[in-house]
Motif scaffolding. Structure first.
Motif, PDB file in Angstrom:
ATOM      1  N   GLY A 184       0.826  -1.211   0.000  1.00 28.81           N
ATOM      2  CA  GLY A 184       0.000   0.000   0.000  1.00 28.81           C
ATOM      3  C   GLY A 184       0.857   1.255   0.000  1.00 28.81           C
ATOM      4  O   GLY A 184       0.584   2.205  -0.747  1.00 28.81           O
ATOM      5  N   GLN A 227       0.983   4.059  -2.929  1.00 30.50           N
ATOM      6  CA  GLN A 227       0.720   5.482  -2.634  1.00 30.50           C
ATOM      7  C   GLN A 227       1.861   6.357  -3.136  1.00 30.50           C
ATOM      8  O   GLN A 227       1.644   7.430  -3.718  1.00 30.50           O
ATOM      9  CB  GLN A 227       0.576   5.683  -1.118  1.00 30.50           C
ATOM     10  CG  GLN A 227      -0.807   5.363  -0.576  1.00 30.50           C
ATOM     11  CD  GLN A 227      -0.880   5.665   0.898  1.00 30.50           C
ATOM     12  OE1 GLN A 227      -0.405   4.900   1.720  1.00 30.50           O
ATOM     13  NE2 GLN A 227      -1.474   6.775   1.247  1.00 30.50           N
ATOM     14  N   LEU A 286      -4.823  -2.781  -5.593  1.00 30.76           N
ATOM     15  CA  LEU A 286      -3.555  -2.070  -5.403  1.00 30.76           C
ATOM     16  C   LEU A 286      -2.683  -2.188  -6.660  1.00 30.76           C
ATOM     17  O   LEU A 286      -2.062  -1.215  -7.095  1.00 30.76           O
ATOM     18  CB  LEU A 286      -2.814  -2.623  -4.181  1.00 30.76           C
ATOM     19  CG  LEU A 286      -3.421  -2.242  -2.821  1.00 30.76           C
ATOM     20  CD1 LEU A 286      -2.725  -2.970  -1.688  1.00 30.76           C
ATOM     21  CD2 LEU A 286      -3.335  -0.729  -2.602  1.00 30.76           C
ATOM     22  N   LEU A 327      -6.510   2.764   2.812  1.00 24.57           N
ATOM     23  CA  LEU A 327      -5.454   1.902   3.360  1.00 24.57           C
ATOM     24  C   LEU A 327      -5.374   2.033   4.876  1.00 24.57           C
ATOM     25  O   LEU A 327      -5.125   1.058   5.585  1.00 24.57           O
ATOM     26  CB  LEU A 327      -4.113   2.254   2.706  1.00 24.57           C
ATOM     27  CG  LEU A 327      -4.023   1.848   1.223  1.00 24.57           C
ATOM     28  CD1 LEU A 327      -2.803   2.474   0.563  1.00 24.57           C
ATOM     29  CD2 LEU A 327      -3.978   0.338   1.081  1.00 24.57           C
TER      30      LEU A 327
END
Lengths: 267, 241
Positions: free
Chosen positions: B20, B24, B90, B134
């Motif tokens: 995650g 990001q 993801l 998340l």
């Protein structure tokens, strides 16, 4: 034998299904100690209900109440009301032999009589007065077919039941229980002493029998409960914590205690 | 056996958390590469996608291993099923970051402050949704996840606004329109579309978190009355499992 496909009962429909066993405020005492604490429970007819819980939680004790097996234990007292198909099993007019014929039982360890395969299955009907050979032959064949043992033993029905393998002996014991025509079958850890292949056959058998009989099974194997049962009751320290559809109990239990037990976080 | 499963689940959570964070960072870098026309950073995002793809496969393999070896149930089963699903989201977000980075150096909105402002707002909201999605996963916080789901309407609105503003710009530009200008605006639309898709994937992640935390599947209109959910969660309190 052709069996109907089992129907899945939706939760909303649970209340409408016929009741096989109804327990109300059931307590079991061994001398001064109470091991089952006022359990209310409804077992739906022609469905498989599993009892799970840690050792000593009262699941076998509760199971044995349903055909009054606890009567055999000195100092054991059962309080509350238990109905099988609407009849109070403790009522004075209820004959114990009729109850045991109605509610059969299979134990953890297979316990065939030291007799032939045929005589093991025919034993119960004979005790209940059936003596016609043709009738007995029919019962033996039907019951052995129902437990998927017929093809394996049809050519040696006169052989000793003790010569069968452990898994075959357990299936024979189930056939023996079926031979007196019960409507409810109690199974107390019926596969816990068997190897994986024999266990799998017993589980298949339970799935086959679910359309003909109401089955209540006690098991320590939670995967087994998840595989074979329609409903599951979780007991802990003599209390019924949760009774739910099996598929729901194993995916979204309503009680944190149930979740902790089935995920192995305690017990 | 259970201890082994709990350790395996902890490891899995750590891997997903790391994946995650990587995703990001890829989204943030891709946006920065576009806004600052930093093609070196864009190349780094594009090359970094391979690591995201590999991490996705590793997480999936880990999930399958736990399923096969431990046959989890209840909260553990829901966690695994949820991770299996959001793992795919993801990875797709990583791909969208690559799409965005592919436009670095090819978009110049210096003369369009209105477009720049809407695009930045869209980028900010999408990134917030991803971050909060998340965060809700790590904390198994269904209330935060619900807020993420609710925020998707804002992103859809900003995306629609961005497109209509570009149409207005093109209509106003009629005389001065050039091929370069049109390509630049089309690429800007592509970036906005990727941001809108990132928000959709963040919503999917939040829906998976709601399933993990509550056992309810919130898709296909089941979230229409968010207040009902909030009330239910409030009532469930510690009993929820």
């Amino acid at each position: 034998m052709e069996l109907m496909k089992p129907q899945v009962i939706e939760r909303a429909a649970l209340e409408e299904t016929e009741t096989a066993v109804l327990a109300t405020g059931v307590e079991v005492w061994y001398g001064p100690a109470r091991s089952v604490h006022g359990i209310d429970l409804r077992i739906p007819v022609r469905r498989v209900t599993a009892f799970i819980g840690p050792s000593g939680c009262g699941k076998s004790t509760l199971l044995r109440c349903f055909n009054r097996m606890n009567d055999l234990i000195p100092d054991c007292r059962v309080k509350g009301r238990i109905e099988v198909h609407g009849k109070d099993i403790h009522a004075p007019e209820t004959a114990l032999e009729d109850l045991r014929r109605e509610v059969g039982m299979v134990f953890q360890k297979s316990n065939p009589f030291s007799k032939s395969i045929y005589d093991n299955v025919a034993y119960g009907p004979r005790v209940h007065g059936q003596s016609e050979r043709q009738q007995l032959d029919g019962i033996v064949e039907t019951c052995l077919k129902r437990v998927a043992l017929w093809d394996e033993v049809k050519d040696r029905l006169k052989s000793s039941a003790l010569d069968l393998s452990g898994g075959q002996q357990q299936r024979l014991c189930i056939a023996r229980a079926l031979a007196v025509g019960p409507t409810v079958l109690l199974m107390d850890e019926p596969a816990s002493a068997l190897d994986p292949r024999s266990t799998s056959r017993i589980e298949d058998l339970i799935t086959e029998l679910r359309d003909l009989y109401t089955i209540v099974i006690v098991t320590h194997n939670m995967q087994q409960a998840a595989r074979v049962s329609d409903y599951t009751a979780f007991l802990y320290e003599g209390n019924l914590i949760e009774f739910n559809e099996t598929r729901r109990l194993f995916t979204k239990p309503e009680h944190a205690q149930t979740n902790d037990y089935i995920t192995g976080r305690f017990g | 056996m259970t201890k082994h499963m709990l350790h395996a689940l902890d490891r899995l959570k750590e891997r997903v958390e790391e994946l995650g964070r990587t995703v990001q960072r890829a989204v943030a870098d891709s946006l920065q590469s576009v806004m600052t026309r930093d093609e070196t950073l864009a190349v780094r995002v594009i090359e970094g996608d391979r690591a995201i793809d590999l991490a996705e496969v590793e997480v999936e393999e880990e999930c399958l291993k736990v399923l096969a070896l431990h046959q989890p149930v209840a909260t553990d089963l829901r966690l695994l099923v949820g991770v299996l699903k959001l793992n795919n989201d993801l990875e797709r977000i990583g791909d969208l970051a690559v799409n965005i980075a592919g436009n670095a150096g090819k978009i110049n909105l210096d003369g369009d402050p209105r477009l720049t402002e809407i695009l930045l707002r869209l980028a900010g909201r999408s990134q917030d949704m991803l971050h909060q999605g998340l965060d809700s996963l790590m904390r198994q916080d269904s209330q935060l996840a619900l807020r993420v789901c609710a925020a998707d309407d804002d992103v859809d609105h900003l995306y629609s606004l961005f497109r209509s503003t570009i149409q207005d710009t093109l209509a106003a530009d009629q005389g001065a329109r050039s091929l370069e200008r049109i390509e630049c605006l089309m690429r800007a639309i592509s970036v906005s579309r990727s941001l809108e898709r990132i928000a959709d994937h963040a919503t999917n992640i939040a829906e998976d978190v709601i399933y993990m935390a509550t056992g309810e599947i919130p898709r296909h209109g089941a979230l229409r009355d968010l207040r009902v959910w909030k009330d239910r969660d409030d009532r469930a309190g510690d009993q929820s499992c």
